[in-house]
Design a protein around this motif. Sequence first.
Motif, mmCIF file in Angstrom:
data_model
loop_
_atom_site.group_PDB
_atom_site.id
_atom_site.type_symbol
_atom_site.label_atom_id
_atom_site.label_comp_id
_atom_site.label_asym_id
_atom_site.label_seq_id
_atom_site.Cartn_x
_atom_site.Cartn_y
_atom_site.Cartn_z
ATOM 1 N N ALA A 1 -21.428 -24.268 -23.969
ATOM 2 C CA ALA A 1 -21.652 -23.155 -23.039
ATOM 3 C C ALA A 1 -23.006 -23.285 -22.367
ATOM 4 N N LEU A 2 -24.027 -23.664 -23.132
ATOM 5 C CA LEU A 2 -25.364 -23.802 -22.555
ATOM 6 C C LEU A 2 -25.430 -24.967 -21.582
ATOM 7 N N ALA A 3 -24.666 -26.016 -21.843
ATOM 8 C CA ALA A 3 -24.614 -27.130 -20.890
ATOM 9 C C ALA A 3 -24.023 -26.659 -19.559
ATOM 10 N N VAL A 4 -22.971 -25.846 -19.626
ATOM 11 C CA VAL A 4 -22.366 -25.290 -18.408
ATOM 12 C C VAL A 4 -23.357 -24.401 -17.677
ATOM 13 N N ALA A 5 -24.000 -23.493 -18.421
ATOM 14 C CA ALA A 5 -24.943 -22.556 -17.807
ATOM 15 C C ALA A 5 -26.113 -23.287 -17.166
ATOM 16 N N CYS A 6 -26.656 -24.270 -17.868
ATOM 17 C CA CYS A 6 -27.798 -25.015 -17.358
ATOM 18 C C CYS A 6 -27.434 -25.744 -16.066
ATOM 19 N N ALA A 7 -26.296 -26.421 -16.066
ATOM 20 C CA ALA A 7 -25.884 -27.186 -14.885
ATOM 21 C C ALA A 7 -25.539 -26.281 -13.710
ATOM 22 N N VAL B 1 -19.563 -17.794 -19.113
ATOM 23 C CA VAL B 1 -19.817 -19.070 -18.440
ATOM 24 C C VAL B 1 -18.707 -19.482 -17.477
ATOM 25 N N GLN B 2 -17.519 -18.896 -17.594
ATOM 26 C CA GLN B 2 -16.476 -19.235 -16.613
ATOM 27 C C GLN B 2 -16.908 -18.834 -15.206
ATOM 28 N N HIS B 3 -17.712 -17.776 -15.093
ATOM 29 C CA HIS B 3 -18.155 -17.321 -13.777
ATOM 30 C C HIS B 3 -19.284 -18.190 -13.227
ATOM 31 N N LEU B 4 -19.974 -18.901 -14.100
ATOM 32 C CA LEU B 4 -21.026 -19.818 -13.671
ATOM 33 C C LEU B 4 -20.464 -21.187 -13.274
ATOM 34 N N ALA B 5 -19.313 -21.529 -13.829
ATOM 35 C CA ALA B 5 -18.765 -22.877 -13.681
ATOM 36 C C ALA B 5 -18.635 -23.360 -12.237
ATOM 37 N N PRO B 6 -18.252 -22.511 -11.267
ATOM 38 C CA PRO B 6 -18.105 -23.026 -9.898
ATOM 39 C C PRO B 6 -19.401 -23.516 -9.270
ATOM 40 N N TRP B 7 -20.543 -23.162 -9.825
ATOM 41 C CA TRP B 7 -21.829 -23.569 -9.256
ATOM 42 C C TRP B 7 -22.253 -24.971 -9.684
ATOM 43 N N GLU C 1 -21.044 -34.236 -12.221
ATOM 44 C CA GLU C 1 -19.764 -34.640 -12.789
ATOM 45 C C GLU C 1 -19.630 -34.104 -14.207
ATOM 46 N N VAL C 2 -18.420 -33.667 -14.584
ATOM 47 C CA VAL C 2 -18.197 -32.975 -15.851
ATOM 48 C C VAL C 2 -17.189 -33.714 -16.715
ATOM 49 N N LEU C 3 -17.505 -33.796 -18.014
ATOM 50 C CA LEU C 3 -16.557 -34.247 -19.035
ATOM 51 C C LEU C 3 -16.413 -33.132 -20.058
ATOM 52 N N MET C 4 -15.172 -32.712 -20.325
ATOM 53 C CA MET C 4 -14.919 -31.680 -21.325
ATOM 54 C C MET C 4 -14.011 -32.223 -22.420
ATOM 55 N N GLY C 5 -14.217 -31.736 -23.644
ATOM 56 C CA GLY C 5 -13.326 -32.043 -24.754
ATOM 57 C C GLY C 5 -12.790 -30.751 -25.338
ATOM 58 N N THR C 6 -11.483 -30.697 -25.607
ATOM 59 C CA THR C 6 -10.839 -29.462 -26.064
ATOM 60 C C THR C 6 -9.796 -29.758 -27.131
ATOM 61 N N GLY C 7 -9.865 -28.999 -28.231
ATOM 62 C CA GLY C 7 -8.815 -29.022 -29.248
ATOM 63 C C GLY C 7 -7.836 -27.898 -28.983
ATOM 64 N N LEU C 8 -6.571 -28.210 -28.842
ATOM 65 C CA LEU C 8 -5.590 -27.196 -28.453
ATOM 66 C C LEU C 8 -5.183 -26.275 -29.594
ATOM 67 N N ASN D 1 -10.993 -24.891 -15.231
ATOM 68 C CA ASN D 1 -10.235 -24.704 -13.996
ATOM 69 C C ASN D 1 -11.065 -24.104 -12.871
ATOM 70 N N ARG D 2 -12.224 -23.558 -13.194
ATOM 71 C CA ARG D 2 -13.115 -23.013 -12.164
ATOM 72 C C ARG D 2 -14.158 -24.031 -11.694
ATOM 73 N N ILE D 3 -14.268 -25.141 -12.384
ATOM 74 C CA ILE D 3 -15.219 -26.176 -11.968
ATOM 75 C C ILE D 3 -14.691 -26.862 -10.720
ATOM 76 N N GLU D 4 -15.512 -26.911 -9.685
ATOM 77 C CA GLU D 4 -15.103 -27.524 -8.417
ATOM 78 C C GLU D 4 -15.628 -28.945 -8.262
ATOM 79 N N ALA D 5 -16.559 -29.344 -9.123
ATOM 80 C CA ALA D 5 -17.117 -30.692 -9.076
ATOM 81 C C ALA D 5 -16.127 -31.693 -9.679
ATOM 82 N N GLU D 6 -16.452 -32.976 -9.568
ATOM 83 C CA GLU D 6 -15.643 -34.015 -10.209
ATOM 84 C C GLU D 6 -15.593 -33.753 -11.702
#
Length: 322
Positions: free
Chosen positions: A190-196, A257-263, A267-274, A289-294
């Motif tokens: 979350a902090l990586a998203v917020a910082c970026a 952080v979902q509201h920060l993601a579009p900013w 480039e982003v790499l995410m890892g998720t356990g379903l 899904n809100r990230i607009e970057a690569e």
Amino acid sequence: MPQIDMPLEELKQYTGRSERPEDFEAYWEKALQLLSSVDPEVEVVRSGVETPFATCFDLYFTGVGGARIHAKYIQPNTLPKGRTTFPALLEFHGYSMHSGDWTSKLHYAAAGTAVFSMDVRGQGGLSEDPGGVTGNTLEGHIVRGLADGEERLFYRQVYLDTVQLARLVMAMETIDETGVSVTGWSQGGALAVACAALEPRIHKVVTVYPFLSDFKRVWEMDLDIDAYKEMRRHFRRFDPTHEQFDEFFRRLSYIDVQHLAPWIKGEVLMGTGLMDTICPPSTQFAVYNRIEAEKNIVLYPDFTHEALPGMHDKIWTFLMDQ
């Protein structure tokens, strides 16, 4: 495949349950203006850890509210071939934890990347948390300061700490300001998203099962336990009849952080356990899904909020490919 959340095809379309406040952008503009007025009073002290290829330091700076923030700082001794400055990696840790052992970061320094690993204020490391808010401070960092208004939220300060660190690193003569990346798992994700998002010069972003997203979705799934248990505790102690229910989630939306993601620009790499019941997959996809970057996401269908086999290698490859 068993599932604890939406089917995968629905996850790929999901953009969150929690609404973005109308003044969200103005809120963070004001916060960043406040940060710009803070004298960081940087102090760099040689640590007791020695390596033949890098020098280890304790870095301290002042964040908003007067907190002294600590980060481990590892500076490679030799520039990578063909470079005049070092790329850098900012690392953020999980909830209630700390920046970890020096040795867990040396592989990046050995490859010629400077590393800065921040201790979140008031958690397990050396950073200070001056406090000064009403209500529960024993745990409860998600809701800390909420009773005093959205500008007193604990994570507002922490997000600004990450930006302060990024700005300080980018201003160093030895660092390539265009080559600063961020990484973290859970709270660190979350902090990586917020910082970026708040410092758009960040080059690359690694976020693994990010925390602090889509709070209302967590509540509606009855997963306000474990990492999110303080939300339920707040209602039981301070609002047992839910008279302030809507206001509670409105205020939390400022640190969602979902509201920060579009900013994000990097480039982003995410890892998720379903099968993650700590940070449900839908809350993670609300960010992705809100990230607009690569971007790219690595899915682990049978894994929860745990070690993800091969993910560290994928992160290494992603960050070193510059």
